[in-house]
Design an enzyme around this catalytic site. Structure first.
Site, mmCIF file in Angstrom:
data_model
loop_
_atom_site.group_PDB
_atom_site.id
_atom_site.type_symbol
_atom_site.label_atom_id
_atom_site.label_comp_id
_atom_site.label_asym_id
_atom_site.label_seq_id
_atom_site.Cartn_x
_atom_site.Cartn_y
_atom_site.Cartn_z
ATOM 1 N N ARG A 147 0.876 -1.039 -0.114
ATOM 2 C CA ARG A 147 0.041 -0.083 0.183
ATOM 3 C C ARG A 147 1.070 1.132 -0.124
ATOM 4 O O ARG A 147 1.901 1.273 0.718
ATOM 5 C CB ARG A 147 -0.871 0.219 1.254
ATOM 6 C CG ARG A 147 -1.884 1.194 1.120
ATOM 7 C CD ARG A 147 -2.901 1.016 2.561
ATOM 8 N NE ARG A 147 -2.094 2.087 3.435
ATOM 9 C CZ ARG A 147 -2.781 2.804 4.475
ATOM 10 N NH1 ARG A 147 -3.990 2.422 4.828
ATOM 11 N NH2 ARG A 147 -2.256 3.535 5.274
ATOM 12 N N TYR A 159 -3.474 11.955 7.248
ATOM 13 C CA TYR A 159 -3.745 10.779 7.983
ATOM 14 C C TYR A 159 -3.523 9.571 7.169
ATOM 15 O O TYR A 159 -3.652 9.737 5.943
ATOM 16 C CB TYR A 159 -5.275 10.542 8.167
ATOM 17 C CG TYR A 159 -5.808 9.521 8.923
ATOM 18 C CD1 TYR A 159 -5.420 9.373 10.357
ATOM 19 C CD2 TYR A 159 -6.203 8.464 8.298
ATOM 20 C CE1 TYR A 159 -6.067 8.253 10.954
ATOM 21 C CE2 TYR A 159 -6.446 7.212 8.995
ATOM 22 C CZ TYR A 159 -6.493 7.263 10.318
ATOM 23 O OH TYR A 159 -6.667 6.024 10.839
ATOM 24 N N ASP A 210 -4.949 3.828 -0.010
ATOM 25 C CA ASP A 210 -5.940 3.927 0.491
ATOM 26 C C ASP A 210 -6.479 5.476 0.725
ATOM 27 O O ASP A 210 -5.684 6.576 0.955
ATOM 28 C CB ASP A 210 -5.805 3.710 2.088
ATOM 29 C CG ASP A 210 -6.986 3.627 3.035
ATOM 30 O OD1 ASP A 210 -8.015 4.133 2.752
ATOM 31 O OD2 ASP A 210 -6.690 2.863 4.045
ATOM 32 N N HIS A 212 -9.059 6.714 2.385
ATOM 33 C CA HIS A 212 -9.537 7.249 3.814
ATOM 34 C C HIS A 212 -10.989 8.046 3.599
ATOM 35 O O HIS A 212 -11.088 8.962 4.460
ATOM 36 C CB HIS A 212 -8.664 7.889 4.694
ATOM 37 C CG HIS A 212 -7.475 6.967 4.916
ATOM 38 N ND1 HIS A 212 -7.647 5.855 5.855
ATOM 39 C CD2 HIS A 212 -6.245 7.028 4.591
ATOM 40 C CE1 HIS A 212 -6.409 5.289 6.041
ATOM 41 N NE2 HIS A 212 -5.420 6.016 5.128
ATOM 42 N N GLU A 236 -8.665 2.126 -2.287
ATOM 43 C CA GLU A 236 -9.472 1.757 -0.968
ATOM 44 C C GLU A 236 -10.267 2.807 -0.391
ATOM 45 O O GLU A 236 -9.857 4.140 -0.527
ATOM 46 C CB GLU A 236 -8.494 1.178 0.279
ATOM 47 C CG GLU A 236 -8.996 1.000 1.324
ATOM 48 C CD GLU A 236 -8.227 0.354 2.340
ATOM 49 O OE1 GLU A 236 -7.146 -0.098 1.923
ATOM 50 O OE2 GLU A 236 -8.131 0.799 3.492
ATOM 51 N N GLU A 262 -13.698 -1.626 5.781
ATOM 52 C CA GLU A 262 -12.973 -1.676 7.353
ATOM 53 C C GLU A 262 -14.134 -1.194 8.121
ATOM 54 O O GLU A 262 -13.763 -1.443 9.277
ATOM 55 C CB GLU A 262 -11.757 -1.050 7.161
ATOM 56 C CG GLU A 262 -11.611 0.382 6.932
ATOM 57 C CD GLU A 262 -10.305 0.974 6.846
ATOM 58 O OE1 GLU A 262 -9.569 0.442 6.193
ATOM 59 O OE2 GLU A 262 -9.977 1.743 7.743
ATOM 60 N N ARG A 283 -13.563 -5.356 2.467
ATOM 61 C CA ARG A 283 -12.640 -5.191 3.620
ATOM 62 C C ARG A 283 -12.968 -5.483 4.988
ATOM 63 O O ARG A 283 -12.501 -5.147 5.998
ATOM 64 C CB ARG A 283 -11.964 -3.854 3.603
ATOM 65 C CG ARG A 283 -10.837 -4.085 2.403
ATOM 66 C CD ARG A 283 -10.224 -2.657 2.220
ATOM 67 N NE ARG A 283 -9.573 -2.050 3.309
ATOM 68 C CZ ARG A 283 -8.642 -2.349 3.973
ATOM 69 N NH1 ARG A 283 -7.862 -3.726 3.714
ATOM 70 N NH2 ARG A 283 -8.400 -2.019 5.268
ATOM 71 N N GLU A 339 -4.728 -7.431 4.699
ATOM 72 C CA GLU A 339 -3.749 -6.540 5.261
ATOM 73 C C GLU A 339 -2.917 -6.970 6.356
ATOM 74 O O GLU A 339 -3.323 -7.668 7.178
ATOM 75 C CB GLU A 339 -4.523 -4.948 5.517
ATOM 76 C CG GLU A 339 -3.446 -3.991 6.188
ATOM 77 C CD GLU A 339 -4.482 -2.647 6.608
ATOM 78 O OE1 GLU A 339 -5.863 -2.934 6.593
ATOM 79 O OE2 GLU A 339 -4.023 -1.693 6.643
ATOM 80 N N TRP A 402 -11.719 12.120 7.961
ATOM 81 C CA TRP A 402 -10.302 11.891 8.216
ATOM 82 C C TRP A 402 -9.503 13.024 7.623
ATOM 83 O O TRP A 402 -8.388 12.658 6.908
ATOM 84 C CB TRP A 402 -9.884 10.632 7.790
ATOM 85 C CG TRP A 402 -10.222 9.705 9.006
ATOM 86 C CD1 TRP A 402 -10.932 10.059 10.178
ATOM 87 C CD2 TRP A 402 -10.572 8.198 9.119
ATOM 88 N NE1 TRP A 402 -11.349 8.927 11.107
ATOM 89 C CE2 TRP A 402 -10.870 7.853 10.223
ATOM 90 C CE3 TRP A 402 -10.124 7.233 8.214
ATOM 91 C CZ2 TRP A 402 -10.929 6.402 10.852
ATOM 92 C CZ3 TRP A 402 -10.270 5.870 8.552
ATOM 93 C CH2 TRP A 402 -10.722 5.640 9.635
HETATM 94 O O1 KDG Z 1 -8.755 2.237 13.334
HETATM 95 C C1 KDG Z 1 -8.598 2.976 12.303
HETATM 96 C C2 KDG Z 1 -7.397 2.240 11.359
HETATM 97 O O2 KDG Z 1 -7.272 0.985 11.565
HETATM 98 C C3 KDG Z 1 -7.635 2.667 9.812
HETATM 99 O O3 KDG Z 1 -7.478 3.929 9.691
HETATM 100 C C4 KDG Z 1 -6.350 1.992 9.133
HETATM 101 O O4 KDG Z 1 -7.351 2.836 7.086
HETATM 102 C C5 KDG Z 1 -6.726 1.657 7.543
HETATM 103 C C6 KDG Z 1 -5.914 0.860 6.993
HETATM 104 O O5 KDG Z 1 -6.611 0.571 5.828
HETATM 105 O O6 KDG Z 1 -5.492 -0.182 7.595
HETATM 106 MG MG MG Z 2 -8.158 1.786 5.238
#
Ligand code: KDG
Ligand code: MG
Length: 402
Positions: A147, A159, A210, A212, A236, A262, A283, A339, A402
């Site tokens: 990643r 972030y 990612d 986010h 992602e 996630e 995910r 992951e 985020w």
């Molecule tokens: O608790 C949140 C994190 O696990 C997250 O922000 C990490 O986005 C993330 C990832 O893909 O690992």
């Molecule tokens: Mg993520």
């Protein structure tokens, strides 16, 4: 076989983890991860105050029935706190069932569908040169999938771009810190990052990114289209995923594959995404999506629609979750990627486990149950410490994802 004891253990060997430990009247024990980053004590209370009293005396062998009892019986369904608590019970009961049978849990799920679990690691850098160094390091460690996250010129902190190169921990303050975001600067920069990574490392490594949840659907469509020449394995969390229909718009405009899930906690969070083939990887995880029992249901639905698994595996998911995830990953037909971020040595010592990394793969091992335990004496040496994920604002001060 009755449940004789169930206890919640909160520990902070570098970061907070919540674990449920169930003991049966014939002395078997099972553990389940119940960690919800930044909301840990809510799940700990949900379990000790509202779930443990219902577990005592129940038949430990009735995993499905216990799941339904905790899900339907509560009247209040779904939500991350509820589903994380149910996940912990479910995972602990699968651990017990494996130990009772003398088999690793993946044997109870139908046995291995592959030899090992392909994982991806995180290459972070404040600028592109640092990113290239990190991608090279991960490939040197044997990773086949990486990643890629990069700082954005003009944005102070981003972030997902960890400060530590190897141990990524985004929950960094006793009260949430704040950073500033600009989609314009980000969208402008990312194609340069991936062009340089492909120029340096060629077409073979699987590259992921990612977002986010920070874009709108049309911005995400533009990002996906601009990254097409670099053949990402996935983009992602391109947008906040409450609106499943929102992904139709992204899908119409780009062939960059999409991974999401996630923050999902039930199959209802992704049923339209899966049924309409709006995503390529789901995910969702054992700990936040109702345990092995419910996550398997999500993956089975996904298998019908050409969607593969790509479970979240950041460091805020404990080694107990990772061990459980690997049992599913190795057994399901539609596994995609897992992951994997290394936990610190302190965390690994509190949660001794049999899974191991080798040559880009994780191997779950063949211990009965999940293949992970908790060292309670050591866990007691690390008391809970409040820690929150940061929040994000736009340049004009508006709160943003985020
Ligand atoms: O608790 C949140 C994190 O696990 C997250 O922000 C990490 O986005 C993330 C990832 O893909 O690992
Ligand atoms: Mg993520």
């Amino acid at each position: 076989m009755r449940i004789a004891d169930a206890r919640v253990i909160v520990t902070c060997p570098g970061r907070n983890f919540v674990t449920l430990k169930i003991t049966t009247d014939d002395g078997l024990t099972g553990i389940g991860d119940a960690t919800l980053n930044g909301r840990e004590l809510a799940v700990a209370s949900y379990l000790s105050d509202h779930v443990v009293p219902l577990l005592l005396g129940r038949d430990a062998q009735r995993i499905e029935d216990t799941w339904q009892y905790l899900y339907r019986g509560a009247y209040w369904r779904r939500g991350p706190v509820t589903m994380t608590a149910i996940a912990a019970v479910d995972t602990a009961l699968w651990d017990i069932k494996g130990k009772q049978a003398g088999l690793p849990v993946h044997q109870l799920l139908g046995g291995r569908s592959r030899d090992a679990v392909t994982v991806y690691g995180h290459a972070n850098g404040e600028d592109v040169d640092n990113v290239l160094t990190e991608v090279g390091r991960y490939l040197g460690l044997g990773y086949r999938a990486v990643r890629v996250q990069c700082g954005i010129p003009g944005i102070e902190t981003t972030y997902g771009v960890g400060k530590d190169r190897f141990f990524y921990e985004p929950a960094d303050a006793a009260l949430p810190s704040e950073s500033v975001w600009s989609s314009e600067r980000y969208l402008d920069h990312m194609p340069t990052v991936f062009r340089r990574v492909r120029d340096e490392f060629g077409p073979v490594p699987k590259l992921l990114h990612d977002v986010h949840h920070r874009l709108t659907p049309i911005e995400a469509a533009r990002l996906g289209a601009s990254l097409e020449p670099f053949a990402l394995t996935w983009m992602e969390d391109p947008v906040p995923a409450e609106l499943q229909e929102g992904f139709r718009l992204i899908r119409r405009h780009t062939t960059t594959p999409i991974a999401v899930g996630e923050v999902f906690n039930t199959i209802w969070d992704c049923d339209l995404l899966i049924r309409e083939q709006l995503i390529d990887y789901v995910r969702a995880t054992v700990v936040h999506a109702g345990g092995i029992t419910h996550l398997r249901r999500i993956f089975d639905l996904a298998a019908l629609h050409h969607v593969r698994s790509g479970s979240h595996g950041a460091t805020d998911l404990s080694p107990v979750c990772m061990a459980a995830a690997l049992q599913l990953d190795i057994s399901i037909p539609n596994f995609g990627l897992q992951e994997y971020m290394h936990h610190t040595d302190e965390t690994d010592a509190v949660f001794p486990h049999t899974y191991r990394f080798e040559d880009g793969y994780l191997h779950p091992g063949d211990e009965p149950g999940l293949g992970v335990e908790i060292d309670e004496e050591l866990a007691a040496e690390y008391p809970y410490a409040p820690a929150y994920l940061p929040t994000n604002r736009l340049e004009d001060g508006t709160v943003h994802s985020w």
